[in-house]
Enzyme design. Structure first.
Site, PDB file in Angstrom:
ATOM      1  N   LYS A 128       0.726  -1.192  -0.069  1.00  0.00           N
ATOM      2  CA  LYS A 128      -0.040   0.164  -0.105  1.00  0.00           C
ATOM      3  C   LYS A 128       0.823   1.284  -0.086  1.00  0.00           C
ATOM      4  O   LYS A 128       0.389   2.293  -0.536  1.00  0.00           O
ATOM      5  CB  LYS A 128      -0.784   0.105   1.261  1.00  0.00           C
ATOM      6  CG  LYS A 128      -1.726  -1.248   1.062  1.00  0.00           C
ATOM      7  CD  LYS A 128      -3.383  -1.065   1.557  1.00  0.00           C
ATOM      8  CE  LYS A 128      -4.259  -2.449   1.170  1.00  0.00           C
ATOM      9  NZ  LYS A 128      -3.607  -3.655   1.273  1.00  0.00           N
TER      10      LYS A 128
HETATM   11  C1  LIG Z   1      -3.982  -4.830   0.388  1.00  0.00           C
HETATM   12  C2  LIG Z   1      -3.296  -6.063   0.314  1.00  0.00           C
HETATM   13  C3  LIG Z   1      -3.502  -6.944  -0.592  1.00  0.00           C
HETATM   14  C4  LIG Z   1      -4.853  -6.815  -1.484  1.00  0.00           C
HETATM   15  O1  LIG Z   1      -4.722  -5.835  -2.572  1.00  0.00           O
HETATM   16  P1  LIG Z   1      -6.004  -5.344  -3.198  1.00  0.00           P
HETATM   17  O2  LIG Z   1      -5.687  -4.320  -3.976  1.00  0.00           O
HETATM   18  O3  LIG Z   1      -7.021  -5.126  -2.014  1.00  0.00           O
HETATM   19  O4  LIG Z   1      -6.513  -6.328  -3.798  1.00  0.00           O
HETATM   20  C5  LIG Z   1      -2.949  -7.756  -0.601  1.00  0.00           C
HETATM   21  N1  LIG Z   1      -1.626  -8.021   0.315  1.00  0.00           N
HETATM   22  C6  LIG Z   1      -1.584  -7.124   0.894  1.00  0.00           C
HETATM   23  C7  LIG Z   1      -0.125  -7.399   1.951  1.00  0.00           C
HETATM   24  C8  LIG Z   1      -2.393  -5.810   1.333  1.00  0.00           C
HETATM   25  O5  LIG Z   1      -1.943  -5.255   2.228  1.00  0.00           O
END
Ligand SMILES: *Cc1c(COP(=O)(O)O)cnc(C)c1O
Length: 496
Positions: free
Chosen positions: A112
């Site tokens: 993120k």
């Molecule tokens: C948010 C997240 C995901 C999922 O990503 P999306 O864009 O919501 O599909 C996968 N792995 C981690 C570690 C995350 O923080």
């Protein structure tokens, strides 16, 4: 070419990129989508010679067309700097027959960071462009990861304040420590005595509270949201797929134009949607492999054409994928419904009312780019242990869900073309799960004991994000009842 944005549930009205970023969600409840997907203006070979920042400019400038080159370059420079522990920003590592695209080298060691490092800068530029004089107040409810990544992004960004609510007894000790030690005079963290849903519901209520909005506005504040439906989070995520392809090409691992697969551990469908947009820009991607954990709504959707959230919510070792409503899927539904907002609204209203909808055979045919599968908890743990035993490379449980699904995909299809797996978190963020995948004996250790054990086993340096919270002082200790959240917001902003 100017790119405008329209709502997946709207009447066709368009807004500029900066307006879409500032608004987050469309007032009609829909998500903003680009009216068309721009194509690359340089060859893949030319793109392969660019740094991450230069490539980010190439991709993002073609989507965010009302930002000037200076504005966008300044956002990119502020975002992708020494906060990342490698100049590559998103390095590729080849292990066990796949290329892991490591998206966890930013300040909170999860993917993120890739978007939340730049969103605050895109927002302040967008505010200025639209003559928005009020300070932006970001409100976020978090189950652990998003709140920290958002705060790290917004910390000390002029013209912004960020208030994060988390369930006081619903996050891991490391996650809580990461949040309550957050620096930055504009960051605020509040524990609540309820659970994550209570926090989330109260935040949504505040967003729709016109009286509160008026009070805030009078005091010079405007609420906004940093969650993953903001187009300003989606566009920066396209960049690293292009960068992964560019890196493979530069290193001679593929020929120019050769198609590769990508595997994405998926929750809210943002990350994999970015890969889909990359493909439409002209990136030679074959399959977009959508990996789910036991909450396999998306696997069921891709195999049957029916989306059905009426099922038990399962807590797994990949908590950021424990999701039953994948918000960003709405953008794909809109697209395969022939860019028809009425049709899209119908499906989304059915989802709200009945928790389920079924797409038409016509629409299902357009999902050929995607392949969905899922990994059980046992399979995920086995994959972590097997890859570590065979190669010495440790992956986190989210990445392991993707790696498991990739093995299943290969076994079923025989497709062994070059494949990139999105590696979404550092194993240091999930030490207990990854070490217990090797041996249950680790379960008796303390959180920082586990950190040291992982360091001893892998030799990978403990990331700064973990090292600094060992001794960091607690800076936030406010705890309130969920019903008192609006009062806490006013208190923090100094509104009587
Ligand atoms: C948010 C997240 C995901 C999922 O990503 P999306 O864009 O919501 O599909 C996968 N792995 C981690 C570690 C995350 O923080």
């Amino acid at each position: 070419m100017e790119i405008l944005y329209r709502s997946t549930r709207g009447n066709g009205e368009t807004v500029t990129a900066s307006q879409a970023i500032l608004q987050g969600l469309s007032p009609d409840g829909g998500l903003f989508v680009p009216t068309q997907i721009p194509k690359f203006t340089k060859s893949l070979r030319e793109l392969s010679q660019l740094s991450y920042q230069e490539l980010a400019y190439q991709v993002m400038s073609s989507f965010l067309t009302d930002l000037t080159p200076e504005e966008l370059k300044s956002c990119i420079q502020k975002a992708y700097d020494s906060k990342f522990d490698t100049p590559a920003i998103a390095p590729l590592t080849e292990k066990g027959g796949a290329h892991y695209l490591e998206l966890f080298h930013g300040s909170t060691i999860a993917f993120k960071d890739m978007a939340l490092s730049i969103l605050p800068h895109l927002m302040t530029v967008s505010a200025k462009k639209n003559h928005e004089e009020r300070k932006i107040v970001i409100l976020t409810a978090t189950s652990g990861d998003t709140g920290k990544a958002a705060m790290a992004g917004f910390a000390d960004v002029p013209g912004t304040r960020i208030i994060v609510f988390y369930p006081k007894h619903g996050v891991s000790p490391i996650q809580e420590k990461q949040m309550v030690t957050q620096k930055g005079s504009n960051t605020h963290v509040v524990g609540i005595t309820g659970n994550f849903d209570d926090a989330q519901t109260a935040v949504k209520k505040m967003f729709h509270d016109t009286e509160l909005a008026a009070e805030l506005s009078k005091a010079g504040y405007l609420f906004s949201s940093a969650n993953s439906i903001n187009i300003g989070r989606l566009v920066p995520q396209i960049v690293y797929y292009v960068y992964a392809y560019a890196t493979l090409l530069r290193e001679g691992k593929i020929q120019e134009g050769e198609k590769i697969n990508v595997v994405v551990p998926t929750g809210n469908f943002g990350n994999i949607l970015a890969a889909y947009y990359g493909k439409q820009m002209g990136l030679p991607l074959e399959k977009l492999i959508c990996a789910s954990n036991d909450n396999k709504v998306l696997y069921d959707f891709f195999t049957t054409g029916t989306y059905d959230k009426n099922r038990d919510f399962i807590l797994t070792t990949s908590p950021s994928m424990d999701i039953l409503i994948s918000s960003n899927l709405e953008r794909l539904i809109y697209k395969i419904a022939g860019d028809d907002p009425e049709k899209c609204r119908g499906f989304m209203e059915a989802l709200t009312a009945k928790g389920t909808y079924t797409i038409t055979p016509d629409m299902k045919e357009q999902l050929a780019d995607f392949y969905g599968d899922f990994a059980t908890e046992g399979e995920t743990a086995q994959t972590i242990a097997r890859l570590f035993r065979d190669t010495g490379y440790m992956i986190d449980p989210h990445t392991a869900v993707a790696a498991t699904v990739y093995e299943k995909y290969k076994a079923k299809t025989g497709d062994d073309r070059t494949t990139v797996i999105a590696s979404t978190a550092s194993p240091y963020k999930f030490t207990r799960s990854v070490l217990c995948a090797l041996d249950q004996k680790y379960d008796s250790m303390t959180d920082f004991g586990l950190v040291d054990a992982l360091n001893g086993l892998t030799g990978v340096a403990v990331p700064k994000a973990i090292e600094e919270i060992r001794t960091a002082p607690t800076l936030h200790d406010r705890v309130v009842d969920a019903v008192d959240m609006p009062k806490a917001v006013k208190d923090i902003l100094g509104i009587a």
